[in-house]
Design a protein around this motif. Sequence first.
Motif, PDB file in Angstrom:
ATOM      1  N   ARG A 216       5.667  11.463 -14.595  1.00  0.00           N
ATOM      2  CA  ARG A 216       4.621  10.411 -14.215  1.00  0.00           C
ATOM      3  C   ARG A 216       5.114   9.755 -12.721  1.00  0.00           C
ATOM      4  NH1 ARG A 216       3.630   6.386 -18.839  1.00  0.00           N
ATOM      5  NH2 ARG A 216       5.495   5.170 -18.559  1.00  0.00           N
ATOM      6  N   GLY A 217       6.473   9.402 -12.509  1.00  0.00           N
ATOM      7  CA  GLY A 217       6.822   8.740 -11.599  1.00  0.00           C
ATOM      8  C   GLY A 217       7.042   7.262 -12.066  1.00  0.00           C
ATOM      9  N   ALA A 218       7.662   6.427 -11.406  1.00  0.00           N
ATOM     10  CA  ALA A 218       8.068   5.242 -11.827  1.00  0.00           C
ATOM     11  C   ALA A 218       6.975   4.216 -11.899  1.00  0.00           C
ATOM     12  CB  ALA A 218       9.155   4.330 -10.688  1.00  0.00           C
ATOM     13  N   SER A 219       5.773   4.341 -10.955  1.00  0.00           N
ATOM     14  CA  SER A 219       4.853   3.617 -11.384  1.00  0.00           C
ATOM     15  C   SER A 219       3.714   4.286 -10.430  1.00  0.00           C
ATOM     16  CB  SER A 219       4.921   2.161 -10.348  1.00  0.00           C
ATOM     17  OG  SER A 219       5.207   2.582  -9.002  1.00  0.00           O
ATOM     18  N   ALA A 220       2.530   3.870 -10.784  1.00  0.00           N
ATOM     19  CA  ALA A 220       1.330   4.434 -10.241  1.00  0.00           C
ATOM     20  C   ALA A 220       1.297   4.591  -8.900  1.00  0.00           C
ATOM     21  CB  ALA A 220      -0.091   3.669 -10.769  1.00  0.00           C
ATOM     22  N   GLY A 221       1.078   5.636  -8.107  1.00  0.00           N
ATOM     23  CA  GLY A 221       1.020   5.962  -6.811  1.00  0.00           C
ATOM     24  C   GLY A 221       2.441   5.787  -6.014  1.00  0.00           C
ATOM     25  N   SER A 222       3.448   6.014  -6.729  1.00  0.00           N
ATOM     26  CA  SER A 222       4.892   5.510  -6.426  1.00  0.00           C
ATOM     27  C   SER A 222       5.324   6.404  -5.152  1.00  0.00           C
ATOM     28  CB  SER A 222       5.921   5.611  -7.512  1.00  0.00           C
ATOM     29  OG  SER A 222       6.068   6.747  -8.202  1.00  0.00           O
ATOM     30  N   GLU A 223       4.778   7.781  -5.315  1.00  0.00           N
ATOM     31  CA  GLU A 223       5.202   8.826  -4.524  1.00  0.00           C
ATOM     32  C   GLU A 223       4.372   8.933  -3.182  1.00  0.00           C
ATOM     33  OE1 GLU A 223       8.051  10.265  -5.531  1.00  0.00           O
ATOM     34  OE2 GLU A 223       7.571   8.672  -7.086  1.00  0.00           O
ATOM     35  N   SER A 224       5.131   8.960  -2.119  1.00  0.00           N
ATOM     36  CA  SER A 224       4.656   8.783  -0.606  1.00  0.00           C
ATOM     37  C   SER A 224       3.547   9.924  -0.433  1.00  0.00           C
ATOM     38  CB  SER A 224       5.978   8.995   0.368  1.00  0.00           C
ATOM     39  OG  SER A 224       6.478  10.133   0.259  1.00  0.00           O
TER      40      SER A 224
ATOM     41  N   GLU B 126      -4.524  15.840  12.208  1.00  0.00           N
ATOM     42  CA  GLU B 126      -4.231  14.601  12.091  1.00  0.00           C
ATOM     43  C   GLU B 126      -3.017  14.228  10.943  1.00  0.00           C
ATOM     44  OE1 GLU B 126      -6.218  10.533  10.027  1.00  0.00           O
ATOM     45  OE2 GLU B 126      -7.425  11.982  10.848  1.00  0.00           O
ATOM     46  N   LYS B 127      -2.137  13.465  11.366  1.00  0.00           N
ATOM     47  CA  LYS B 127      -0.989  13.228  10.318  1.00  0.00           C
ATOM     48  C   LYS B 127      -1.596  12.068   9.354  1.00  0.00           C
ATOM     49  CE  LYS B 127       3.624  11.231  10.079  1.00  0.00           C
ATOM     50  NZ  LYS B 127       4.822  10.746  10.629  1.00  0.00           N
ATOM     51  N   ILE B 128      -1.523  12.155   8.017  1.00  0.00           N
ATOM     52  CA  ILE B 128      -1.912  11.231   7.104  1.00  0.00           C
ATOM     53  C   ILE B 128      -0.838  10.565   6.375  1.00  0.00           C
ATOM     54  CG2 ILE B 128      -4.095  12.514   6.681  1.00  0.00           C
ATOM     55  CD1 ILE B 128      -3.315  13.585   4.055  1.00  0.00           C
ATOM     56  N   GLY B 129       0.535  11.127   6.520  1.00  0.00           N
ATOM     57  CA  GLY B 129       1.470  10.495   5.904  1.00  0.00           C
ATOM     58  C   GLY B 129       2.880  11.481   5.974  1.00  0.00           C
ATOM     59  N   GLU B 130       3.929  10.979   5.042  1.00  0.00           N
ATOM     60  CA  GLU B 130       5.209  11.635   5.084  1.00  0.00           C
ATOM     61  C   GLU B 130       5.494  11.984   3.539  1.00  0.00           C
ATOM     62  OE1 GLU B 130       7.838   9.355   7.184  1.00  0.00           O
ATOM     63  OE2 GLU B 130       7.474   9.812   9.178  1.00  0.00           O
ATOM     64  N   SER B 131       6.317  13.058   3.438  1.00  0.00           N
ATOM     65  CA  SER B 131       6.748  13.191   2.180  1.00  0.00           C
ATOM     66  C   SER B 131       8.026  12.290   1.871  1.00  0.00           C
ATOM     67  CB  SER B 131       7.237  14.724   2.178  1.00  0.00           C
ATOM     68  OG  SER B 131       8.277  14.865   2.977  1.00  0.00           O
ATOM     69  N   HIS B 132       8.625  12.475   0.673  1.00  0.00           N
ATOM     70  CA  HIS B 132       9.827  11.740   0.289  1.00  0.00           C
ATOM     71  C   HIS B 132      11.009  11.898   1.348  1.00  0.00           C
ATOM     72  CE1 HIS B 132      12.678   9.624  -2.170  1.00  0.00           C
ATOM     73  NE2 HIS B 132      13.595  10.612  -1.948  1.00  0.00           N
TER      74      HIS B 132
ATOM     75  N   THR C   5       1.645  11.102  -2.802  1.00  0.00           N
ATOM     76  CA  THR C   5       0.303  10.667  -3.497  1.00  0.00           C
ATOM     77  C   THR C   5      -0.358   9.614  -2.972  1.00  0.00           C
ATOM     78  OG1 THR C   5       1.659  11.072  -5.648  1.00  0.00           O
ATOM     79  CG2 THR C   5      -0.327   9.921  -5.765  1.00  0.00           C
ATOM     80  N   ALA C   6       0.370   8.601  -2.202  1.00  0.00           N
ATOM     81  CA  ALA C   6      -0.180   7.640  -1.394  1.00  0.00           C
ATOM     82  C   ALA C   6      -0.951   7.922  -0.253  1.00  0.00           C
ATOM     83  CB  ALA C   6       0.987   6.882  -0.941  1.00  0.00           C
ATOM     84  N   ALA C   7      -0.399   9.025   0.375  1.00  0.00           N
ATOM     85  CA  ALA C   7      -0.971   9.819   1.544  1.00  0.00           C
ATOM     86  C   ALA C   7      -2.302  10.142   1.275  1.00  0.00           C
ATOM     87  CB  ALA C   7      -0.111  10.712   2.074  1.00  0.00           C
ATOM     88  N   ILE C   8      -2.519  10.834   0.204  1.00  0.00           N
ATOM     89  CA  ILE C   8      -3.704  11.642  -0.354  1.00  0.00           C
ATOM     90  C   ILE C   8      -4.642  10.370  -0.606  1.00  0.00           C
ATOM     91  CG2 ILE C   8      -4.692  12.932  -1.898  1.00  0.00           C
ATOM     92  CD1 ILE C   8      -2.199  14.734  -1.945  1.00  0.00           C
ATOM     93  N   MET C   9      -4.258   9.589  -1.291  1.00  0.00           N
ATOM     94  CA  MET C   9      -5.028   8.539  -1.745  1.00  0.00           C
ATOM     95  C   MET C   9      -5.613   7.462  -0.548  1.00  0.00           C
ATOM     96  SD  MET C   9      -3.596   7.136  -5.610  1.00  0.00           S
ATOM     97  CE  MET C   9      -2.149   6.345  -4.884  1.00  0.00           C
ATOM     98  N   LYS C  10      -4.816   7.308   0.194  1.00  0.00           N
ATOM     99  CA  LYS C  10      -5.367   6.469   1.556  1.00  0.00           C
ATOM    100  C   LYS C  10      -6.116   7.244   2.252  1.00  0.00           C
ATOM    101  CE  LYS C  10      -3.420   3.942   5.672  1.00  0.00           C
ATOM    102  NZ  LYS C  10      -2.207   3.527   6.268  1.00  0.00           N
ATOM    103  N   TYR C  11      -6.066   8.598   2.449  1.00  0.00           N
ATOM    104  CA  TYR C  11      -7.010   9.226   3.394  1.00  0.00           C
ATOM    105  C   TYR C  11      -8.346   9.520   2.562  1.00  0.00           C
ATOM    106  CZ  TYR C  11      -9.039  13.103   6.304  1.00  0.00           C
ATOM    107  OH  TYR C  11      -9.893  13.597   6.855  1.00  0.00           O
ATOM    108  N   SER C  12      -8.225   9.619   1.487  1.00  0.00           N
ATOM    109  CA  SER C  12      -9.523   9.786   0.626  1.00  0.00           C
ATOM    110  C   SER C  12     -10.401   8.503   0.729  1.00  0.00           C
ATOM    111  CB  SER C  12      -9.175  10.170  -1.083  1.00  0.00           C
ATOM    112  OG  SER C  12      -8.826  11.631  -0.912  1.00  0.00           O
TER     113      SER C  12
END
Length: 640
Positions: free
Chosen positions: A207-215, A70-76, A217-224
């Motif tokens: 750490r990035g510009a903001s919490a969960g700013s990276e695609s 299953e595709k859960i997201g994309e990289s930058h 990171t967002a993919a892993i959090m959304k799937y979890s």
Amino acid sequence: VVDEERTERMRAVVADDAESSEREHGDDRELLGAEGYQTIDGFPCYRTVDGTIQTMMDIAVAHPHLATIEKIGESHQKRDIFVLKLTDKSSPAEKAPLFITAGIHAREYAPPELAIRFAEHLVENYGVSADIDGILAHTEIAITAVSNPDGRIIAQNFRNLWWRKNANEENECKEERGNYGVDLNRNFNFMWGGAGASTDPCGASYRGASAGSESETAAIMKYSESIFPPEQRKGNPVKDVDAPYDELTSKGMYVDVHSFGEDIIFPWGHKDKKAGNFQAYQAISHKLCSINGHLPSGSGGYRFLGTVSGDTLDYHYGELGVCSILFELGTEFYQNCDDFENKILPDNLKALLYASKLVHRPYELAKGPDVTRLTVPDATAASSSTVEVKARVSDREMTQLPNNSDDLPPETLSTGNQRIVSVKLFVGGHPYDPSPPEPLDMSPAGGVGGEASFASHTVDAALTLDVSDLTGMGPQIMVCAVGTDAMGFDGPVSCEYLTIAPRTTAAASPPPPAVDEGSAAQQQTTPASAGKPQSTTTATTPESPTITTSLQQTPTPAAATPQSTTTKATTTVTQNDIGGGVQTCSDQSIEGDCNEMAGCKWKKDKCQDVCAGKNKRDKCHKVGGCAWDGKSKICLRSPP
């Protein structure tokens, strides 16, 4: 700092890996590794990003009854991020989730390969290993083997950059153009922006510009968030950060795989204060370390390695209420293949399998006793046949660390020194089945100190089964054991298969010729066991496989001259611990056969054990095919 030309070439690789690889390495990039997939140049044991993803897809195609991709997201850079889900789709049992991520830090070569090898191990041993069948019937294992594909492509093609972060160039890292990107393990949105995360865009732990700013990171959090039960989360996880989660109802596990350090790490990362479920994390980490030889590390002064914030563990534990563990593999980022194949891989496959057994109630089960050995001999369908199932159960054995550390308290864990009060056997199914078989009480068969009762933290138990009661269950019957300690904690389930061979009718043999009682030939050629019924023996040596061997006599043929009686042996490995296989190095008389065996080397015209004599852990680990036994403090051959 990298020069302009080098930077542009690196960016070309990120933009188009296939084209730039051909330009940079010529036809070498088309060479395939031993498993038939594209591997990293100079490291034939590690698959490239493309090779790893292709493996995930091939597993899904070859094992549709077990695997889904299953595709859960994309990289930058818009590369797909996949999860490979493994479970027995035919099982009606309630499934608990286990999510494994690897490759969050690009330069860590071993973690993605371990993750994909674990997937291969599960599907290849389905239908063969009762333990794995039980795990897949009751667990949904999700594996994201390449969590940071953009960064990994840089790391696999430009090792001199030691690339750690993703490939996000949209920050203000202008001074060091080759060090842009965000550290994904500082970008998760629980306790983001605290100590241990850099505000410098050029910093390795930016750490990035903001919490969960990276695609990524967002993919892993959304799937979890989609797979772990929402009802076990806190209403205000930041305010109630120190409150423990309900250990009886908490379900699921998250495992993040990194390198290096040979550690098993548990929360917290953002502060050096004990987590609410600290005692359970102690038990989990100790038991995993007893398998892979690592050392535990956690907050609360428990060998705390340093403050980090916005990391995977704190997010999954603090925000989602999930039991979370991090593996730090090996001793270097670009771990050599000998170390990976002979030490890291076998030890950590076992550790991941053990973690998979905890998923239904990780905090509770880790505090319970472990079935450290389960011996189930094969049987025949003869009406008079019986089999004796034996189990070694210990509340303490797996809590003992393999290596002493000045940073850890020396005392035994409070949850790892309880008396065993019962050992239950489940025949014909798994205790987590919707309609499990009735548990049978195993009887004491001695313990530490020789007690013939359940009066110790480590006991032996046995139960004799009548095969005639089992013949309707089919030729292969699942047999599972569970121990319970004096605190009321059940341990994880361990299973083996009992194989019942069909009943055969042997042709009548003519009586042997009359021989004078004083015949020397008869005395020399007839063994003492001739004429005895089939017997089963179990040979056990410390830290070695338990071998169950069925011995059956072949009748002496009728002939004028008595012939030697031949013994046929069928060997079944029922427990696979560190320490080698059936053969020893000295058994090998051919140089080629010797050098192919783990821990053996041809020297001075004979095959020698190269592990023996390595009396220190670090020296043992440097020798291919050797594994350090922390209990006995000796270096042993790894299993074949």
